[in-house]
Design an enzyme around this catalytic site. Structure first.
Site, PDB file in Angstrom:
ATOM      1  N   TYR A  98       0.858  -1.205   0.000  1.00  0.00           N
ATOM      2  CA  TYR A  98       0.000   0.000   0.000  1.00  0.00           C
ATOM      3  C   TYR A  98       0.891   1.251   0.000  1.00  0.00           C
ATOM      4  O   TYR A  98       0.522   2.294  -0.528  1.00  0.00           O
ATOM      5  CB  TYR A  98      -0.979  -0.020   1.173  1.00  0.00           C
ATOM      6  CG  TYR A  98      -2.171   0.899   0.960  1.00  0.00           C
ATOM      7  CD1 TYR A  98      -3.065   0.691  -0.087  1.00  0.00           C
ATOM      8  CD2 TYR A  98      -2.397   1.989   1.814  1.00  0.00           C
ATOM      9  CE1 TYR A  98      -4.140   1.539  -0.285  1.00  0.00           C
ATOM     10  CE2 TYR A  98      -3.484   2.834   1.619  1.00  0.00           C
ATOM     11  CZ  TYR A  98      -4.341   2.602   0.570  1.00  0.00           C
ATOM     12  OH  TYR A  98      -5.414   3.462   0.374  1.00  0.00           O
ATOM     13  N   LYS A 119      -3.342   8.538   2.758  1.00  0.00           N
ATOM     14  CA  LYS A 119      -4.584   8.341   3.529  1.00  0.00           C
ATOM     15  C   LYS A 119      -4.445   8.935   4.934  1.00  0.00           C
ATOM     16  O   LYS A 119      -5.429   9.426   5.495  1.00  0.00           O
ATOM     17  CB  LYS A 119      -4.956   6.858   3.593  1.00  0.00           C
ATOM     18  CG  LYS A 119      -5.418   6.256   2.263  1.00  0.00           C
ATOM     19  CD  LYS A 119      -6.631   6.963   1.664  1.00  0.00           C
ATOM     20  CE  LYS A 119      -7.280   6.136   0.560  1.00  0.00           C
ATOM     21  NZ  LYS A 119      -8.334   6.910  -0.160  1.00  0.00           N
TER      22      LYS A 119
HETATM   23  P1  NAD Z   1     -12.695   3.038  -8.133  1.00  0.00           P
HETATM   24  O1  NAD Z   1     -11.570   2.771  -9.084  1.00  0.00           O
HETATM   25  O2  NAD Z   1     -14.017   2.534  -8.494  1.00  0.00           O
HETATM   26  O3  NAD Z   1     -12.783   4.582  -7.786  1.00  0.00           O
HETATM   27  C1  NAD Z   1     -11.659   5.432  -7.769  1.00  0.00           C
HETATM   28  C2  NAD Z   1     -12.099   6.700  -8.451  1.00  0.00           C
HETATM   29  O4  NAD Z   1     -11.074   7.697  -8.387  1.00  0.00           O
HETATM   30  C3  NAD Z   1     -12.406   6.492  -9.943  1.00  0.00           C
HETATM   31  O5  NAD Z   1     -13.744   6.835 -10.194  1.00  0.00           O
HETATM   32  C4  NAD Z   1     -11.467   7.452 -10.639  1.00  0.00           C
HETATM   33  O6  NAD Z   1     -12.043   8.054 -11.783  1.00  0.00           O
HETATM   34  C5  NAD Z   1     -11.250   8.485  -9.524  1.00  0.00           C
HETATM   35  N1  NAD Z   1     -10.082   9.317  -9.794  1.00  0.00           N
HETATM   36  C6  NAD Z   1      -8.760   8.975  -9.829  1.00  0.00           C
HETATM   37  N2  NAD Z   1      -8.024  10.035 -10.207  1.00  0.00           N
HETATM   38  C7  NAD Z   1      -8.881  11.076 -10.393  1.00  0.00           C
HETATM   39  C8  NAD Z   1      -8.723  12.428 -10.822  1.00  0.00           C
HETATM   40  N3  NAD Z   1      -7.529  12.930 -11.136  1.00  0.00           N
HETATM   41  N4  NAD Z   1      -9.836  13.204 -10.903  1.00  0.00           N
HETATM   42  C9  NAD Z   1     -11.061  12.715 -10.603  1.00  0.00           C
HETATM   43  N5  NAD Z   1     -11.274  11.442 -10.212  1.00  0.00           N
HETATM   44  C10 NAD Z   1     -10.190  10.632 -10.121  1.00  0.00           C
HETATM   45  O7  NAD Z   1     -12.199   2.388  -6.734  1.00  0.00           O
HETATM   46  P2  NAD Z   1     -12.821   2.459  -5.270  1.00  0.00           P
HETATM   47  O8  NAD Z   1     -12.203   1.299  -4.577  1.00  0.00           O
HETATM   48  O9  NAD Z   1     -14.282   2.590  -5.318  1.00  0.00           O
HETATM   49  O10 NAD Z   1     -12.139   3.779  -4.673  1.00  0.00           O
HETATM   50  C11 NAD Z   1     -12.882   4.846  -4.131  1.00  0.00           C
HETATM   51  C12 NAD Z   1     -12.223   5.343  -2.847  1.00  0.00           C
HETATM   52  O11 NAD Z   1     -12.321   4.325  -1.852  1.00  0.00           O
HETATM   53  C13 NAD Z   1     -10.733   5.659  -2.976  1.00  0.00           C
HETATM   54  O12 NAD Z   1     -10.423   6.812  -2.207  1.00  0.00           O
HETATM   55  C14 NAD Z   1     -10.086   4.445  -2.350  1.00  0.00           C
HETATM   56  O13 NAD Z   1      -8.810   4.760  -1.847  1.00  0.00           O
HETATM   57  C15 NAD Z   1     -11.074   4.168  -1.240  1.00  0.00           C
HETATM   58  N6  NAD Z   1     -11.008   2.836  -0.636  1.00  0.00           N
HETATM   59  C16 NAD Z   1     -11.049   1.715  -1.415  1.00  0.00           C
HETATM   60  C17 NAD Z   1     -10.985   0.454  -0.827  1.00  0.00           C
HETATM   61  C18 NAD Z   1     -10.996  -0.808  -1.654  1.00  0.00           C
HETATM   62  O14 NAD Z   1     -10.533  -1.840  -1.170  1.00  0.00           O
HETATM   63  N7  NAD Z   1     -11.524  -0.794  -2.863  1.00  0.00           N
HETATM   64  C19 NAD Z   1     -10.902   0.353   0.573  1.00  0.00           C
HETATM   65  C20 NAD Z   1     -10.886   1.522   1.348  1.00  0.00           C
HETATM   66  C21 NAD Z   1     -10.929   2.755   0.720  1.00  0.00           C
HETATM   67  O1  0WE Z   2      -7.077   2.861  -1.782  1.00  0.00           O
HETATM   68  C1  0WE Z   2      -7.115   1.810  -2.394  1.00  0.00           C
HETATM   69  C2  0WE Z   2      -6.777   1.789  -3.867  1.00  0.00           C
HETATM   70  C3  0WE Z   2      -5.601   2.661  -4.113  1.00  0.00           C
HETATM   71  C4  0WE Z   2      -5.037   2.729  -5.495  1.00  0.00           C
HETATM   72  C5  0WE Z   2      -4.989   1.661  -6.372  1.00  0.00           C
HETATM   73  C6  0WE Z   2      -4.375   1.836  -7.615  1.00  0.00           C
HETATM   74  C7  0WE Z   2      -4.241   0.702  -8.585  1.00  0.00           C
HETATM   75  C8  0WE Z   2      -4.050   1.185 -10.006  1.00  0.00           C
HETATM   76  C9  0WE Z   2      -4.457   3.932  -5.854  1.00  0.00           C
HETATM   77  N1  0WE Z   2      -3.843   4.100  -7.055  1.00  0.00           N
HETATM   78  C10 0WE Z   2      -3.807   3.083  -7.911  1.00  0.00           C
HETATM   79  N2  0WE Z   2      -3.154   3.283  -9.096  1.00  0.00           N
HETATM   80  C11 0WE Z   2      -3.167   2.398 -10.098  1.00  0.00           C
HETATM   81  O2  0WE Z   2      -2.516   2.596 -11.139  1.00  0.00           O
HETATM   82  N3  0WE Z   2      -7.449   0.676  -1.718  1.00  0.00           N
HETATM   83  C12 0WE Z   2      -7.690   0.750  -0.285  1.00  0.00           C
HETATM   84  C13 0WE Z   2      -7.476  -0.671  -2.327  1.00  0.00           C
HETATM   85  C14 0WE Z   2      -6.120  -1.265  -2.129  1.00  0.00           C
HETATM   86  O3  0WE Z   2      -5.093  -0.973  -2.957  1.00  0.00           O
HETATM   87  C15 0WE Z   2      -3.977  -1.632  -2.485  1.00  0.00           C
HETATM   88  C16 0WE Z   2      -4.312  -2.366  -1.342  1.00  0.00           C
HETATM   89  C17 0WE Z   2      -5.693  -2.124  -1.108  1.00  0.00           C
HETATM   90  C18 0WE Z   2      -6.493  -2.659   0.024  1.00  0.00           C
HETATM   91  C19 0WE Z   2      -2.678  -1.642  -2.986  1.00  0.00           C
HETATM   92  C20 0WE Z   2      -1.709  -2.410  -2.335  1.00  0.00           C
HETATM   93  C21 0WE Z   2      -2.036  -3.122  -1.199  1.00  0.00           C
HETATM   94  C22 0WE Z   2      -3.331  -3.117  -0.688  1.00  0.00           C
END
Ligand code: NAD
Ligand code: 0WE
Length: 262
Positions: free
Chosen positions: A155, A162
């Site tokens: 991560y 974060k």
């Molecule tokens: P997702 O890929 O569906 O959403 C990520 C979004 O970020 C996308 O819609 C993308 O268009 C947007 N984004 C990235 N760069 C951008 C920019 N320059 N301008 C505008 N939008 C931009 O994935 P998700 O998992 O739904 O992520 C949403 C949030 O939840 C993120 O902050 C992620 O860190 C957080 N999160 C995800 C998880 C997980 O496991 N999926 C867990 C905890 C928190």
């Molecule tokens: O916040 C996230 C996603 C973060 C994320 C993921 C990507 C993949 C593709 C941010 N930037 C990028 N850029 C890319 O090009 N999560 C909480 C989901 C997540 O991502 C991980 C995790 C978990 C959980 C990455 C490594 C280890 C654990």
């Protein structure tokens, strides 16, 4: 109907698997009027049917890496909604090379800058742009992850971003409290979304999560969505600056559930 008569803007809906999609569906069900921003035209195709399902016709481009794009999105929103009741920030990004390998070896100045800019500063930037249009009792919400306070392999710099986002939540809460605007974050457990699909060994992360979390499973975007609806509703009028965990209890556990078996 938790959100009747509330107008809420949702960002970060890339496709039906997005956490923002779970939030949109819950908020729509709870009676909110919704508007959406999308990063670029490529993502509009996936957003359209979901927005339509939520009876929303307000779709605005907003690339948070660009001040002008944020400015334009909120000016355009203001022409349709002169006032509204909050937004959901569901945006995070770091360059892919930052999220694989040993932290000290892979982290670069540029990767650090982009991760913090897109994943944390953008929340402040959106709050700044929204501020003149926010009604009394508005709520802002962002999405964070446990990597802010505990190390998680790979991560990496996203954990630092974060941590910044969570501090951002507290400082925005302190800053906007006098206008009766609340600012909160949901710390979600791992969910297989688009952002997660590029991540190495993500499936393994999900199975490890289920072995440790008290509920013995992962969480769904619907479960995150329902907590988002609550936090943006007047039922949460006394909650601000808080990080609410929606992770099946993972963060409170110190050992796997089966630690003493055999
Ligand atoms: P997702 O890929 O569906 O959403 C990520 C979004 O970020 C996308 O819609 C993308 O268009 C947007 N984004 C990235 N760069 C951008 C920019 N320059 N301008 C505008 N939008 C931009 O994935 P998700 O998992 O739904 O992520 C949403 C949030 O939840 C993120 O902050 C992620 O860190 C957080 N999160 C995800 C998880 C997980 O496991 N999926 C867990 C905890 C928190
Ligand atoms: O916040 C996230 C996603 C973060 C994320 C993921 C990507 C993949 C593709 C941010 N930037 C990028 N850029 C890319 O090009 N999560 C909480 C989901 C997540 O991502 C991980 C995790 C978990 C959980 C990455 C490594 C280890 C654990």
């Amino acid at each position: 109907m938790l959100l009747k008569n509330k107008k809420i803007l949702i960002s970060g809906l890339a496709n039906k698997y997005s956490i923002a999609a779970g939030i949109a569906n819950s908020m729509h069900r709870e009676g909110a009027e919704l508007a959406f921003t999308y990063q670029n035209e490529r993502l509009l195709r996936n957003l359209k049917p979901i927005a339509e399902n939520c009876n929303s016709k307000i779709l605005l481009e907003c690339d948070v890496s660009n001040d002008q794009s944020i400015e334009t999105a909120f000016v355009e929103l203001g022409k349709i909604w002169p006032n509204f009741d909050g937004f959901v920030h569901s945006i995070g990004f770091a360059p892919a090379d930052q999220l694989e390998g040993n932290f000290v070896d892979v982290t670069t100045r540029e990767g650090f800058k982009i991760a913090h800019d897109i994943s944390s500063y953008s929340f402040t930037a959106m709050a700044k742009a929204a501020k003149p249009m926010l009604n009394d009792g508005s709520a802002l919400l962002t999405l964070t992850y446990l990597g802010s306070i505990k190390t998680v392999p790979n991560y990496n710099v996203m954990g630092l971003a974060k941590a910044s986002l969570e501090a951002n939540t507290r400082f925005l809460a302190a800053s906007m409290g006098k206008d009766n605007v609340r600012v909160n974050a949901i710390s979600a457990g791992p969910i297989k979304t688009l952002a997660a699909s590029g991540v190495k060994n993500f499936k393994k992360m999900l199975s490890e999560h289920s072995k440790i979390a008290p509920l013995g499973r992962t969480v769904t975007t619907e479960e995150v969505g329902n907590v988002a609806s609550f936090l943006c509703s007047d039922y949460a009028s006394g909650i601000t600056g808080e990080i609410t965990y929606v992770d099946a209890g993972f963060n409170i556990a110190a050992m796997p559930l089966n630690a003493y078996e055999e």
